[in-house]
Design a protein around this motif. Structure first.
Motif, PDB file in Angstrom:
ATOM      1  N   SER A  40     104.678 -44.329  24.746  1.00  0.00           N
ATOM      2  CA  SER A  40     103.548 -44.763  25.505  1.00  0.00           C
ATOM      3  C   SER A  40     103.933 -45.810  26.637  1.00  0.00           C
ATOM      4  CB  SER A  40     102.403 -45.389  24.765  1.00  0.00           C
ATOM      5  OG  SER A  40     102.821 -46.709  24.264  1.00  0.00           O
ATOM      6  N   LEU A  41     102.876 -46.318  27.360  1.00  0.00           N
ATOM      7  CA  LEU A  41     103.527 -47.479  28.460  1.00  0.00           C
ATOM      8  C   LEU A  41     103.872 -48.609  27.575  1.00  0.00           C
ATOM      9  CD1 LEU A  41     100.776 -46.890  31.203  1.00  0.00           C
ATOM     10  CD2 LEU A  41     103.202 -46.907  31.467  1.00  0.00           C
ATOM     11  N   PHE A  42     103.075 -49.080  26.676  1.00  0.00           N
ATOM     12  CA  PHE A  42     103.652 -49.998  25.809  1.00  0.00           C
ATOM     13  C   PHE A  42     105.283 -49.946  25.483  1.00  0.00           C
ATOM     14  CE2 PHE A  42      98.898 -50.553  25.443  1.00  0.00           C
ATOM     15  CZ  PHE A  42      98.759 -51.638  26.051  1.00  0.00           C
ATOM     16  N   LEU A  97      97.829 -53.498  18.590  1.00  0.00           N
ATOM     17  CA  LEU A  97      97.930 -53.849  19.926  1.00  0.00           C
ATOM     18  C   LEU A  97      98.939 -54.982  19.788  1.00  0.00           C
ATOM     19  CD1 LEU A  97      97.604 -53.351  22.993  1.00  0.00           C
ATOM     20  CD2 LEU A  97      95.709 -54.886  22.818  1.00  0.00           C
ATOM     21  N   GLU A  98      98.727 -55.688  18.721  1.00  0.00           N
ATOM     22  CA  GLU A  98      99.577 -56.954  18.815  1.00  0.00           C
ATOM     23  C   GLU A  98     101.096 -56.371  18.385  1.00  0.00           C
ATOM     24  OE1 GLU A  98      97.670 -59.333  15.882  1.00  0.00           O
ATOM     25  OE2 GLU A  98      96.068 -60.207  17.176  1.00  0.00           O
ATOM     26  N   VAL A  99     101.086 -55.312  17.394  1.00  0.00           N
ATOM     27  CA  VAL A  99     102.380 -54.860  17.212  1.00  0.00           C
ATOM     28  C   VAL A  99     103.213 -54.129  18.067  1.00  0.00           C
ATOM     29  CG1 VAL A  99     103.436 -53.147  15.398  1.00  0.00           C
ATOM     30  CG2 VAL A  99     101.762 -54.485  14.479  1.00  0.00           C
ATOM     31  N   LEU A 100     102.358 -53.439  18.821  1.00  0.00           N
ATOM     32  CA  LEU A 100     102.863 -52.822  19.905  1.00  0.00           C
ATOM     33  C   LEU A 100     103.569 -53.630  21.009  1.00  0.00           C
ATOM     34  CD1 LEU A 100     100.173 -50.013  20.897  1.00  0.00           C
ATOM     35  CD2 LEU A 100     102.584 -49.633  20.070  1.00  0.00           C
ATOM     36  N   LYS A 101     102.633 -54.708  21.416  1.00  0.00           N
ATOM     37  CA  LYS A 101     103.264 -55.714  22.136  1.00  0.00           C
ATOM     38  C   LYS A 101     104.567 -56.603  21.905  1.00  0.00           C
ATOM     39  CE  LYS A 101      99.419 -56.415  25.121  1.00  0.00           C
ATOM     40  NZ  LYS A 101      98.164 -57.325  25.637  1.00  0.00           N
ATOM     41  N   LYS A 102     104.557 -56.809  20.430  1.00  0.00           N
ATOM     42  CA  LYS A 102     105.778 -57.395  19.634  1.00  0.00           C
ATOM     43  C   LYS A 102     107.043 -56.810  19.917  1.00  0.00           C
ATOM     44  CE  LYS A 102     106.986 -59.754  15.401  1.00  0.00           C
ATOM     45  NZ  LYS A 102     106.486 -60.263  14.101  1.00  0.00           N
ATOM     46  N   GLY A 103     106.738 -55.442  19.807  1.00  0.00           N
ATOM     47  CA  GLY A 103     107.961 -54.224  19.920  1.00  0.00           C
ATOM     48  C   GLY A 103     108.688 -54.224  18.545  1.00  0.00           C
ATOM     49  N   PRO A 104     109.597 -53.359  18.652  1.00  0.00           N
ATOM     50  CA  PRO A 104     110.435 -53.045  17.397  1.00  0.00           C
ATOM     51  C   PRO A 104     111.093 -54.323  16.803  1.00  0.00           C
ATOM     52  CG  PRO A 104     111.555 -52.038  19.112  1.00  0.00           C
ATOM     53  CD  PRO A 104     110.352 -52.587  19.677  1.00  0.00           C
ATOM     54  N   ARG A 105     111.496 -54.593  15.678  1.00  0.00           N
ATOM     55  CA  ARG A 105     112.307 -55.324  15.318  1.00  0.00           C
ATOM     56  C   ARG A 105     113.868 -55.315  15.671  1.00  0.00           C
ATOM     57  NH1 ARG A 105     110.550 -53.652   9.659  1.00  0.00           N
ATOM     58  NH2 ARG A 105     111.916 -51.929   9.161  1.00  0.00           N
ATOM     59  N   VAL A 106     114.614 -56.205  15.804  1.00  0.00           N
ATOM     60  CA  VAL A 106     115.958 -56.190  16.108  1.00  0.00           C
ATOM     61  C   VAL A 106     116.856 -55.475  14.963  1.00  0.00           C
ATOM     62  CG1 VAL A 106     118.008 -57.148  17.124  1.00  0.00           C
ATOM     63  CG2 VAL A 106     115.667 -57.828  17.890  1.00  0.00           C
ATOM     64  N   THR A 107     117.406 -54.331  15.015  1.00  0.00           N
ATOM     65  CA  THR A 107     118.094 -53.886  14.159  1.00  0.00           C
ATOM     66  C   THR A 107     119.405 -53.489  14.799  1.00  0.00           C
ATOM     67  OG1 THR A 107     118.234 -52.237  12.414  1.00  0.00           O
ATOM     68  CG2 THR A 107     116.949 -51.753  14.218  1.00  0.00           C
ATOM     69  N   THR A 108     120.614 -53.366  13.689  1.00  0.00           N
ATOM     70  CA  THR A 108     121.617 -52.769  14.058  1.00  0.00           C
ATOM     71  C   THR A 108     121.505 -51.120  14.209  1.00  0.00           C
ATOM     72  OG1 THR A 108     122.494 -52.714  11.779  1.00  0.00           O
ATOM     73  CG2 THR A 108     123.136 -54.636  12.953  1.00  0.00           C
ATOM     74  N   GLU A 109     120.760 -50.340  13.624  1.00  0.00           N
ATOM     75  CA  GLU A 109     120.622 -49.097  13.838  1.00  0.00           C
ATOM     76  C   GLU A 109     119.343 -48.710  14.459  1.00  0.00           C
ATOM     77  OE1 GLU A 109     120.730 -47.005  10.021  1.00  0.00           O
ATOM     78  OE2 GLU A 109     122.794 -47.799   9.468  1.00  0.00           O
ATOM     79  N   SER A 110     119.268 -47.762  15.580  1.00  0.00           N
ATOM     80  CA  SER A 110     118.053 -47.682  16.201  1.00  0.00           C
ATOM     81  C   SER A 110     117.866 -45.957  16.217  1.00  0.00           C
ATOM     82  CB  SER A 110     118.023 -47.975  17.319  1.00  0.00           C
ATOM     83  OG  SER A 110     119.134 -47.462  18.221  1.00  0.00           O
ATOM     84  N   GLU A 111     116.586 -45.469  16.124  1.00  0.00           N
ATOM     85  CA  GLU A 111     116.526 -44.137  16.155  1.00  0.00           C
ATOM     86  C   GLU A 111     116.930 -43.394  17.412  1.00  0.00           C
ATOM     87  OE1 GLU A 111     112.336 -43.006  15.764  1.00  0.00           O
ATOM     88  OE2 GLU A 111     112.369 -43.536  13.574  1.00  0.00           O
ATOM     89  N   VAL A 112     117.476 -42.130  17.274  1.00  0.00           N
ATOM     90  CA  VAL A 112     117.826 -41.539  18.420  1.00  0.00           C
ATOM     91  C   VAL A 112     116.911 -41.442  19.819  1.00  0.00           C
ATOM     92  CG1 VAL A 112     118.820 -39.564  19.448  1.00  0.00           C
ATOM     93  CG2 VAL A 112     119.143 -40.141  17.184  1.00  0.00           C
ATOM     94  N   PRO A 113     117.089 -42.035  21.009  1.00  0.00           N
ATOM     95  CA  PRO A 113     116.114 -42.055  21.717  1.00  0.00           C
ATOM     96  C   PRO A 113     115.947 -40.722  22.683  1.00  0.00           C
ATOM     97  CG  PRO A 113     117.988 -43.118  22.706  1.00  0.00           C
ATOM     98  CD  PRO A 113     118.554 -42.836  21.559  1.00  0.00           C
ATOM     99  N   VAL A 114     114.687 -40.329  22.899  1.00  0.00           N
ATOM    100  CA  VAL A 114     114.554 -38.994  23.612  1.00  0.00           C
ATOM    101  C   VAL A 114     114.901 -39.383  25.113  1.00  0.00           C
ATOM    102  CG1 VAL A 114     112.822 -37.376  24.345  1.00  0.00           C
ATOM    103  CG2 VAL A 114     113.240 -37.812  21.947  1.00  0.00           C
TER     104      VAL A 114
END
Length: 545
Positions: A40-42, A97-114
């Motif tokens: 999404s935009l967020f 909305l708070e979770v979306l604005k906070k964004g993902p937690r920093v991690t060494t692994e991330s999902e494959v971006p589209v």
């Protein structure tokens, strides 16, 4: 009528809205998970949450909001729970909305971006989509879009979704957009003419199209506008000028055969396209041919969604063959169409050409055993890296289970498996459950609801997931599991590394139900369950895994 009778009647129509059922709460968690992990935009501004992190947040939000609303309900003066429900919904939205604005937690692994679009230093979003859907007139449009008129602004992304523009407001917006179109890279004008008469809506589309003509966009969303062919052609000036699109969303737009043909004709180049989403249209077989032509011209596609588009066998074959040219595809969603066996076989021939595939959604395609077996045999060799596989509602029974089991054994990266609404029964369930028992350390979700299995199948699925680290949800609802079988499932989960929290709702389970055919004699249930497991254990030894 005396007062006693009147009081009695009033009490008869009393309705309690609180508390929500367990299934409703689970449904809310699943919906929040999907919203939190969908681009999404967020997400483009703050980052996209992975499915596991989204589920954790959704579960936490629901529990906190339920507790808060439940506390409110106990003090509620009217007692029907309506204000508790409102509080529950309001707080849930606020925390999401708070979770979306906070964004993902920093991690060494991330999902494959589209589609990876990192935020640059001067990259700014103007989003007026918040709040209730409302009509916008000229004065309000001028005020809402005033940030775009400030000298030196660096807005590159705009979202006008959920606001309905009339012609006067569109003329105001058009002149402003024309002044900044050379700096725009992303435009979301989905659902921006809701409730307007057709002639006015088409005029609004033409105004926006003319204003944005010549802009160099990488992202364009024109979904939820009931376009049809007239609407597509109303955007012709904008579409004809786009040669660098990377993401195009045309969902829920009434895209018929003629509209699909117009879209294919108008966009001059789709070579850079990475995301193409056509969900919920009335494309049909004839329209699918034009969609297939666009797909053939889009060799760099990474995410293709053509779900719920009324495509049958002929269109499914054409589309499946075209997908073989998209060798970079990571996410493929064809759910809820009428493909049938022939289209399934055609798709199985293209799947080996998609080595990067990570998510595959093939539910409700009428694949039956023959189409399913062709697909899983192809996946077994070509897609061991698959993380999401959905095959719900395809009339799959125990005869396809050995081939499916071999495929699943090869997929050790699997995170989510959905086989709901099939006909596996105990015979097929045991075979599939056994294939998941060893390995599959990343498996998080397993949905085998509504498969006509009983105690034996339920026990095997519980054993398969009981010790998997990080497992989130087992859905065995809608089956024929006896009360004793449910107790056994709970004991198995308690004895494993996972708690009962992973077991989904059982509100639609039928303890006294039985499969609807007579393939096996109905003897003593306990003996039958044990015999099924023992017999299928021996059958599994003949399955090449």
């Amino acid at each position: 009528m005396d007062s006693t009778a009147q009081d009695f009647q009033a009490r008869t129509f009393s309705i309690k809205l609180w508390p929500p059922s367990e299934s409703t709460r689970l449904m809310l968690v699943e919906r929040m998970t999907k919203n939190l992990s969908t681009e999404s935009l967020f997400s483009r501004k703050y980052g996209l949450l992975g499915k596991e992190e989204a589920h954790e947040n959704a579960k936490r939000i629901e529990q906190l909001c339920f507790a808060s609303a439940d506390e409110h309900f106990k003090k509620e003066p009217d007692g029907d729970g309506s204000s508790a429900v409102q509080l529950y919904a309001k707080e849930t939205s606020k925390m999401m909305l708070e979770v979306l604005k906070k964004g993902p937690r920093v991690t060494t692994e991330s999902e494959v971006p589209v589609a990876d679009t990192p935020l640059g230093p001067g990259d700014t979003v103007l989003d007026i989509s918040g709040g209730k859907r409302a009509f916008i007139e000229a004065d309000e449009a001028k005020e809402l879009l005033s940030p775009l008129t400030k000298p030196g602004n660096s807005y590159k992304r705009i979202c006008f979704s959920n606001r309905s523009f009339g012609v006067d407001a569109a003329n105001v917006a058009g002149s402003i957009l024309e002044s900044v179109k050379n700096q725009l890279t992303e435009v979301d004008i989905s659902d921006f003419v809701a409730g307007r008469p057709e002639d006015e809506a088409l005029d609004v589309m033409r105004i926006f199209s003319k204003a944005l003509e010549g802009s160099v966009l990488r992202y364009l969303n024109i979904s939820d506008n009931a376009l049809g062919e007239k609407g597509v052609r109303a955007f012709s000036e904008l579409l004809k000028s786009q040669e660098n699109l990377e993401e195009l969303y045309v969902m829920n737009d009434g895209i018929s055969e003629d509209a699909a043909k117009a879209l294919s004709e108008l966009i001059p180049s789709t070579e850079k396209l990475k995301v193409l989403h056509f969900h919920n249209n009335m494309t049909g077989d004839e329209g699918a041919v034009y969609v297939a032509e666009m797909v053939k011209r889009s060799p760099n596609l990474e995410s293709f969604r053509c779900s719920a588009t009324r495509i049958g066998s002929d269109g499914g074959v054409a589309l499946s063959e075209a997908l073989g040219t998209c060798t970079h595809l990571k996410r493929l969603d064809l759910r809820d169409n009428l493909f049938g066996v022939d289209a399934g076989i055609a798709l199985s021939k293209s799947l080996p050409k998609l080595p990067d595939l990570v998510e595959l959604y093939l539910s409700d395609l009428n694949l039956e055993n023959k189409g399913t077996v062709a697909i899983v045999n192809a996946l077994k060799q070509s897609a061991p890296q698959l993380e999401v596989l959905e095959l719900a509602g395809n009339e799959i029974n125990a005869k396809a289970a050995p081939a499916l089991a071999e495929c699943l054994t090869a997929m050790q990266s699997l995170k989510k498996l959905t086989l709901a609404e099939n006909e596996l029964k105990d015979a097929g369930s045991v075979i599939i459950a056994k294939s998941l028992e060893d390995g599959h350390a990343d498996l998080k979700e397993l949905d085998v609801s509504t498969n006509m299995f009983q105690r034996a199948g339920a026990r095997c699925f519980a054993r398969a997931v009981a010790n998997k680290p990080g497992f989130v949800q087992l859905n065995i609802n809608g089956n024929f599991i006896s009360d004793e079988g449910i107790d056994e499932v709970k004991d198995i989960l308690k004895a494993g590394k996972n708690s009962l929290d992973v077991l989904g709702s059982l509100d639609e389970n039928e303890p006294d139900g039985e499969p609807d055919d007579g393939d096996e004699e109905e003897d003593d249930e306990d003996a039958k369950d044990d015999d099924v497991e023992d017999g299928l254990d021996s059958k599994l030894q003949n399955v090449q895994v």
